[in-house]
Design an enzyme around this catalytic site. Sequence first.
Site, PDB file in Angstrom:
ATOM      1  N   THR A 241       0.815  -1.216   0.000  1.00  0.00           N
ATOM      2  CA  THR A 241       0.000   0.000   0.000  1.00  0.00           C
ATOM      3  C   THR A 241       0.847   1.264   0.000  1.00  0.00           C
ATOM      4  O   THR A 241       1.963   1.276   0.550  1.00  0.00           O
ATOM      5  CB  THR A 241      -0.885  -0.002   1.262  1.00  0.00           C
TER       6      THR A 241
ATOM      7  N   TYR B 117      -1.756   0.408  10.046  1.00  0.00           N
ATOM      8  CA  TYR B 117      -2.010  -0.293   8.782  1.00  0.00           C
ATOM      9  C   TYR B 117      -0.752  -0.278   7.903  1.00  0.00           C
ATOM     10  O   TYR B 117      -0.281  -1.323   7.435  1.00  0.00           O
ATOM     11  CB  TYR B 117      -3.193   0.360   8.053  1.00  0.00           C
TER      12      TYR B 117
HETATM   13  N1  UFG Z   1     -12.741  10.682   2.968  1.00  0.00           N
HETATM   14  C1  UFG Z   1     -13.676  11.642   3.285  1.00  0.00           C
HETATM   15  N2  UFG Z   1     -14.954  11.237   3.556  1.00  0.00           N
HETATM   16  C2  UFG Z   1     -15.332   9.935   3.510  1.00  0.00           C
HETATM   17  C3  UFG Z   1     -14.371   8.965   3.176  1.00  0.00           C
HETATM   18  C4  UFG Z   1     -13.080   9.381   2.921  1.00  0.00           C
HETATM   19  O1  UFG Z   1     -13.381  12.834   3.355  1.00  0.00           O
HETATM   20  O2  UFG Z   1     -16.500   9.650   3.779  1.00  0.00           O
HETATM   21  C5  UFG Z   1     -11.366  11.112   2.661  1.00  0.00           C
HETATM   22  C6  UFG Z   1     -10.338  10.535   3.600  1.00  0.00           C
HETATM   23  O3  UFG Z   1     -10.217  11.319   4.754  1.00  0.00           O
HETATM   24  C7  UFG Z   1      -9.094  10.545   2.708  1.00  0.00           C
HETATM   25  C8  UFG Z   1      -9.650  10.338   1.301  1.00  0.00           C
HETATM   26  O4  UFG Z   1     -11.050  10.629   1.385  1.00  0.00           O
HETATM   27  O5  UFG Z   1      -8.508  11.796   2.767  1.00  0.00           O
HETATM   28  C9  UFG Z   1      -9.505   8.919   0.829  1.00  0.00           C
HETATM   29  O6  UFG Z   1      -9.991   8.057   1.865  1.00  0.00           O
HETATM   30  P1  UFG Z   1     -10.300   6.534   1.622  1.00  0.00           P
HETATM   31  O7  UFG Z   1     -10.860   5.991   2.889  1.00  0.00           O
HETATM   32  O8  UFG Z   1     -11.074   6.365   0.373  1.00  0.00           O
HETATM   33  O9  UFG Z   1      -8.874   5.901   1.331  1.00  0.00           O
HETATM   34  P2  UFG Z   1      -7.492   6.051   2.147  1.00  0.00           P
HETATM   35  O10 UFG Z   1      -6.624   6.987   1.368  1.00  0.00           O
HETATM   36  O11 UFG Z   1      -7.708   6.338   3.581  1.00  0.00           O
HETATM   37  O12 UFG Z   1      -6.932   4.585   2.085  1.00  0.00           O
HETATM   38  C10 UFG Z   1      -6.948   3.835   0.890  1.00  0.00           C
HETATM   39  C11 UFG Z   1      -6.917   2.366   1.274  1.00  0.00           C
HETATM   40  C12 UFG Z   1      -5.605   2.036   1.898  1.00  0.00           C
HETATM   41  C13 UFG Z   1      -4.461   2.528   1.045  1.00  0.00           C
HETATM   42  C14 UFG Z   1      -4.602   3.978   0.701  1.00  0.00           C
HETATM   43  C15 UFG Z   1      -3.507   4.375  -0.257  1.00  0.00           C
HETATM   44  O13 UFG Z   1      -7.954   2.045   2.186  1.00  0.00           O
HETATM   45  O14 UFG Z   1      -5.564   0.647   2.008  1.00  0.00           O
HETATM   46  O15 UFG Z   1      -5.860   4.185   0.094  1.00  0.00           O
HETATM   47  O16 UFG Z   1      -3.557   5.714  -0.601  1.00  0.00           O
HETATM   48  F1  UFG Z   1      -3.317   2.404   1.716  1.00  0.00           F
END
Ligand code: UFG
Length: 330
Positions: free
Chosen positions: A122, A146
């Site tokens: 990741t 994670y």
């Molecule tokens: N976000 C919001 N509102 C929501 C959901 C997400 O503002 O309802 C934001 C989060 O704070 C973040 C962005 O959208 O800034 C992306 O969030 P995601 O939950 O879609 O994804 P993440 O970047 O947290 O994590 C994902 C995978 C991980 C991986 C990562 C790599 O879950 O396994 O991408 O960039 F490591």
Amino acid sequence: MKILVTGGAGYIGSHVVKQLLEKGCEVVVIDNLSKGSFKAIESLKGIKKFEFINLDLEEITKLEELFKKHKFEAIIHFAAFIEVFESTQNPLKYYLNNTTNTLNLITLSAKYGVNKFIFSSTAAVYGEPDSGEIKEDSLLNPINPYGRSKMMSEWFLRDLASSDEEFKFVILRYFNVAGASMDGLLGQNYPNATHLVKIATQTITKKRDKMSIFGDDYPTKDGTCIRDYIHVEDLASAHLSALEYLNSGAKSEIFNVGYGKGFSVKEVIEKAKEVSGVDFKVEISDRREGDPACLVANSTKLRNLTNWTPKYDDLGLIIKSALKWEEKIK
Ligand code: UFG
């Protein structure tokens, strides 16, 4: 070629299983169905038959039986927990499943001479990069459990490969996967998923009455976090490219998998409103713990060293495919 796929009933795993079957590979899927569903991959039996075993990687004795029964030529290891925030609240859950269980699997892989290993890692291993596109040799400095759980597993593979010249791995560092298969067969099934595009499509389809932006005070152009969103079928095809790469006898490698384009949370929400024609309610709430401000891939290495050719590098198309899926699973 006989391949063991762990977590093959999950979101990304199921898309890879589909592409492997379409290529004619023999596939054995193990999954504990904690997030995946057998129903999701059942339809793939129409492409080619495959064996499915409901198994948790913790069940080492049963796992070893599988290695005795089958002569696997490669392992593609997806089974893991993936939610950044949850990992900050329950770190041991992540270290047990993502790190300890991976170590057990790698140990069996070495014991039974399965010398090709493709590992789902990741972008979270990079932590909070300074700026710009991230290259594979950037400093690894994960800021949440994670990312740390995955980084440790990467090191198991790297150290094993250093000590055993037969053993080869490809580590794929995923950026933000989204969307659903273009033929409408597969998609993100898990209703409690926390991912931005999934939540936006649940809001469009009225499964939620509103959604939140987690923080708008980040040091980015509009204050919201920037991510590199990649279509799930392009991410899946990177695994087949990795397999071909290993089959060619090439050395172990680590590849970023993304498009190299960053979109802010606000931009993703705007695009979701535009492609759906639905104006849904969005609130600004507090930052979510564990979120880095900006993660954008440099995937030049993957494009140069393998035959990977992404097909769906278009945020609107990614969201449309996710929305079509969300409407289907109403
Ligand atoms: N976000 C919001 N509102 C929501 C959901 C997400 O503002 O309802 C934001 C989060 O704070 C973040 C962005 O959208 O800034 C992306 O969030 P995601 O939950 O879609 O994804 P993440 O970047 O947290 O994590 C994902 C995978 C991980 C991986 C990562 C790599 O879950 O396994 O991408 O960039 F490591």
